[in-house]
Design a protein around this motif. Structure first.
Motif, PDB file in Angstrom:
ATOM      1  N   GLY A 119     -67.093 -46.440  22.318  1.00  0.00           N
ATOM      2  CA  GLY A 119     -66.940 -45.088  22.847  1.00  0.00           C
ATOM      3  C   GLY A 119     -67.792 -44.004  22.230  1.00  0.00           C
ATOM      4  N   THR A 120     -68.918 -44.348  21.626  1.00  0.00           N
ATOM      5  CA  THR A 120     -69.798 -43.314  21.081  1.00  0.00           C
ATOM      6  C   THR A 120     -70.312 -42.398  22.198  1.00  0.00           C
ATOM      7  N   CYS A 121     -70.597 -42.965  23.357  1.00  0.00           N
ATOM      8  CA  CYS A 121     -71.066 -42.171  24.495  1.00  0.00           C
ATOM      9  C   CYS A 121     -69.978 -41.193  24.956  1.00  0.00           C
ATOM     10  N   VAL A 122     -68.727 -41.653  24.915  1.00  0.00           N
ATOM     11  CA  VAL A 122     -67.607 -40.805  25.323  1.00  0.00           C
ATOM     12  C   VAL A 122     -67.499 -39.583  24.414  1.00  0.00           C
ATOM     13  N   LYS A 123     -67.669 -39.821  23.108  1.00  0.00           N
ATOM     14  CA  LYS A 123     -67.575 -38.727  22.137  1.00  0.00           C
ATOM     15  C   LYS A 123     -68.726 -37.734  22.294  1.00  0.00           C
ATOM     16  N   GLN A 124     -69.871 -38.226  22.754  1.00  0.00           N
ATOM     17  CA  GLN A 124     -71.042 -37.364  22.869  1.00  0.00           C
ATOM     18  C   GLN A 124     -71.073 -36.570  24.167  1.00  0.00           C
ATOM     19  N   CYS A 125     -70.279 -36.974  25.157  1.00  0.00           N
ATOM     20  CA  CYS A 125     -70.311 -36.280  26.453  1.00  0.00           C
ATOM     21  C   CYS A 125     -69.628 -34.923  26.338  1.00  0.00           C
ATOM     22  N   VAL A 126     -70.390 -33.868  26.484  1.00  0.00           N
ATOM     23  CA  VAL A 126     -69.853 -32.514  26.318  1.00  0.00           C
ATOM     24  C   VAL A 126     -69.171 -31.996  27.581  1.00  0.00           C
ATOM     25  N   PHE A 127     -69.266 -32.772  28.671  1.00  0.00           N
ATOM     26  CA  PHE A 127     -68.666 -32.330  29.927  1.00  0.00           C
ATOM     27  C   PHE A 127     -67.420 -33.131  30.295  1.00  0.00           C
ATOM     28  N   GLY A 128     -66.985 -34.018  29.416  1.00  0.00           N
ATOM     29  CA  GLY A 128     -65.774 -34.795  29.669  1.00  0.00           C
ATOM     30  C   GLY A 128     -65.887 -35.741  30.839  1.00  0.00           C
ATOM     31  N   ALA A 129     -67.096 -36.255  31.104  1.00  0.00           N
ATOM     32  CA  ALA A 129     -67.315 -37.114  32.267  1.00  0.00           C
ATOM     33  C   ALA A 129     -67.186 -38.596  31.946  1.00  0.00           C
ATOM     34  N   LEU A 130     -66.959 -38.940  30.697  1.00  0.00           N
ATOM     35  CA  LEU A 130     -66.858 -40.344  30.283  1.00  0.00           C
ATOM     36  C   LEU A 130     -65.530 -40.624  29.606  1.00  0.00           C
ATOM     37  N   LYS A 131     -65.003 -41.808  29.874  1.00  0.00           N
ATOM     38  CA  LYS A 131     -63.836 -42.267  29.129  1.00  0.00           C
ATOM     39  C   LYS A 131     -63.865 -43.793  29.101  1.00  0.00           C
ATOM     40  N   LEU A 132     -63.184 -44.395  28.123  1.00  0.00           N
ATOM     41  CA  LEU A 132     -63.095 -45.843  28.044  1.00  0.00           C
ATOM     42  C   LEU A 132     -61.911 -46.321  28.867  1.00  0.00           C
ATOM     43  N   ASN A 133     -62.133 -47.382  29.662  1.00  0.00           N
ATOM     44  CA  ASN A 133     -60.999 -47.943  30.387  1.00  0.00           C
ATOM     45  C   ASN A 133     -60.227 -48.905  29.474  1.00  0.00           C
ATOM     46  N   ASP A 134     -59.176 -49.507  29.980  1.00  0.00           N
ATOM     47  CA  ASP A 134     -58.333 -50.350  29.132  1.00  0.00           C
ATOM     48  C   ASP A 134     -59.001 -51.653  28.723  1.00  0.00           C
ATOM     49  N   GLN A 135     -60.174 -51.932  29.294  1.00  0.00           N
ATOM     50  CA  GLN A 135     -60.911 -53.135  28.920  1.00  0.00           C
ATOM     51  C   GLN A 135     -62.042 -52.846  27.929  1.00  0.00           C
ATOM     52  N   GLY A 136     -62.230 -51.580  27.623  1.00  0.00           N
ATOM     53  CA  GLY A 136     -63.255 -51.236  26.651  1.00  0.00           C
ATOM     54  C   GLY A 136     -64.627 -50.975  27.226  1.00  0.00           C
ATOM     55  N   LEU A 137     -64.688 -50.600  28.496  1.00  0.00           N
ATOM     56  CA  LEU A 137     -65.964 -50.216  29.112  1.00  0.00           C
ATOM     57  C   LEU A 137     -65.926 -48.735  29.458  1.00  0.00           C
ATOM     58  N   PRO A 138     -67.022 -48.005  29.222  1.00  0.00           N
ATOM     59  CA  PRO A 138     -67.049 -46.595  29.612  1.00  0.00           C
ATOM     60  C   PRO A 138     -67.040 -46.444  31.125  1.00  0.00           C
ATOM     61  N   VAL A 139     -66.320 -45.454  31.596  1.00  0.00           N
ATOM     62  CA  VAL A 139     -66.237 -45.153  33.027  1.00  0.00           C
ATOM     63  C   VAL A 139     -66.772 -43.742  33.234  1.00  0.00           C
ATOM     64  N   VAL A 140     -67.666 -43.599  34.215  1.00  0.00           N
ATOM     65  CA  VAL A 140     -68.300 -42.302  34.483  1.00  0.00           C
ATOM     66  C   VAL A 140     -67.586 -41.609  35.641  1.00  0.00           C
ATOM     67  N   ASP A 141     -67.089 -40.420  35.389  1.00  0.00           N
ATOM     68  CA  ASP A 141     -66.531 -39.581  36.450  1.00  0.00           C
ATOM     69  C   ASP A 141     -67.701 -38.809  37.060  1.00  0.00           C
ATOM     70  N   THR A 142     -68.180 -39.278  38.203  1.00  0.00           N
ATOM     71  CA  THR A 142     -69.379 -38.689  38.806  1.00  0.00           C
ATOM     72  C   THR A 142     -69.161 -37.253  39.271  1.00  0.00           C
ATOM     73  N   ARG A 143     -67.894 -36.832  39.372  1.00  0.00           N
ATOM     74  CA  ARG A 143     -67.636 -35.444  39.760  1.00  0.00           C
ATOM     75  C   ARG A 143     -67.912 -34.495  38.598  1.00  0.00           C
ATOM     76  N   LYS A 144     -67.807 -35.009  37.374  1.00  0.00           N
ATOM     77  CA  LYS A 144     -68.019 -34.178  36.191  1.00  0.00           C
ATOM     78  C   LYS A 144     -69.398 -34.395  35.565  1.00  0.00           C
ATOM     79  N   CYS A 145     -69.972 -35.570  35.797  1.00  0.00           N
ATOM     80  CA  CYS A 145     -71.263 -35.898  35.159  1.00  0.00           C
ATOM     81  C   CYS A 145     -72.362 -34.979  35.674  1.00  0.00           C
ATOM     82  N   THR A 146     -73.124 -34.411  34.761  1.00  0.00           N
ATOM     83  CA  THR A 146     -74.212 -33.487  35.126  1.00  0.00           C
ATOM     84  C   THR A 146     -75.582 -34.140  35.039  1.00  0.00           C
TER      85      THR A 146
END
Length: 278
Positions: A146-173
């Motif tokens: 989750g290093t990418c999740v911590k670096q996202c300043v727009f809150g567009a990334l989170k880890l799913n329950d399997q340990g993969l980052p998920v991109v919220d395309t509505r928030k991703c800039t």
């Protein structure tokens, strides 16, 4: 007692003297700031992501107002709307900005992946990658800390329950901050209207990929050979898709039917599923 009072009085007078001196110097030596800088800064999204190449929104606002060579379209998160407003305020011409979003080029979650060792250390992908490119047998796959999740300043990334980052395309800039944060270059930026995408980052040969991953690309190159528009080329055992050719010319997506490992998937369907999940 009189000595103490005298000392306090002297210190007070000295402080007053230097206070007046500093106030006078501040007024005389003050540099008047162009008010347009504040106007431009207020327009920017305040993510402080650095995608523009400057140290934050204030630095970019100052540069774009004062330097004629700094273009008004460098704010990636602000997209076309912000670029046009900055251009109008500064009297410059803005280029079109292609909207892009982050894309995770890995479909094998850390929970299901075969591992070389059990990692127990700092919860940081860079730290884990220093030891044989991470605990996965696949040295190209997402480490999942989750290093990418911590670096996202727009809150567009989170880890799913399997340990993969998920991109919220509505928030991703599309600022690319997560791209630079990933030590294995698993994250890429993709046009928002892309048709298909390669859900694999491995450059190993097919026989090796089969040993450690059930969904990884084996580099058979069938997608490249069968694409009628030449939108797919093979580079180092991995298909690379020219999204612009694919978007402009492709309607049938033959590559989806011919990929035996499902390493190439319909990106639009994937993006919709992600939106429903977040």
């Amino acid at each position: 007692m009189q000595s103490v009072i005298a000392v306090i009085a002297v210190i007070g007078l000295v402080g007053l003297f230097f206070g007046v001196l500093l106030a006078f110097a501040d007024k005389k030596l003050a540099v008047e700031m162009n008010p347009l800088i504040h106007v431009v800064e207020d327009i920017l999204p305040k993510g402080q992501c650095g995608a523009c190449g400057f140290a934050g929104c204030a630095a970019y606002a100052e540069a774009v107002v004062l330097d004629k060579d700094v273009p008004p379209d460098l704010c990636v998160p602000g997209k076309k709307a912000v670029a046009q407003m900055v251009a109008e305020l500064t009297g410059k011409a803005a280029k079109d900005i292609e909207p892009r979003v982050a894309f995770i080029r890995c479909a094998l979650p850390i929970s299901a992946a075969k591992k070389k060792y059990q990692y127990s250390g700092i919860e940081d992908c860079l730290a884990a990658s220093l030891l044989q490119n991470g605990p996965k047998e696949c040295e190209y796959g997402c480490i999942g800390l989750g290093t990418c999740v911590k670096q996202c300043v727009f809150g567009a990334l989170k880890l799913n329950d399997q340990g993969l980052p998920v991109v919220d395309t509505r928030k991703c800039t599309g600022c690319g901050k997560c791209v630079s944060a990933c030590p294995l270059q698993v994250i890429d930026l993709i046009p928002v209207d892309a048709h298909v995408a390669v859900f694999c980052n491995s450059h190993d040969r097919g026989g090796v990929v089969r040993k450690y991953c059930d969904v990884g690309c084996i580099g058979c190159s069938q997608c490249s050979k069968l694409c009628p528009h030449g939108a797919i080329t093979m580079q180092d055992n991995l298909p690379v898709i020219d999204a612009h050719v694919c978007i402009e010319k492709c309607q049938e997506s033959v590559c989806l039917e011919k990929c035996r490992r499902n390493a190439i998937q319909d990106y639009k369907t994937h993006a919709v599923e992600i939106k429903k999940a977040v």
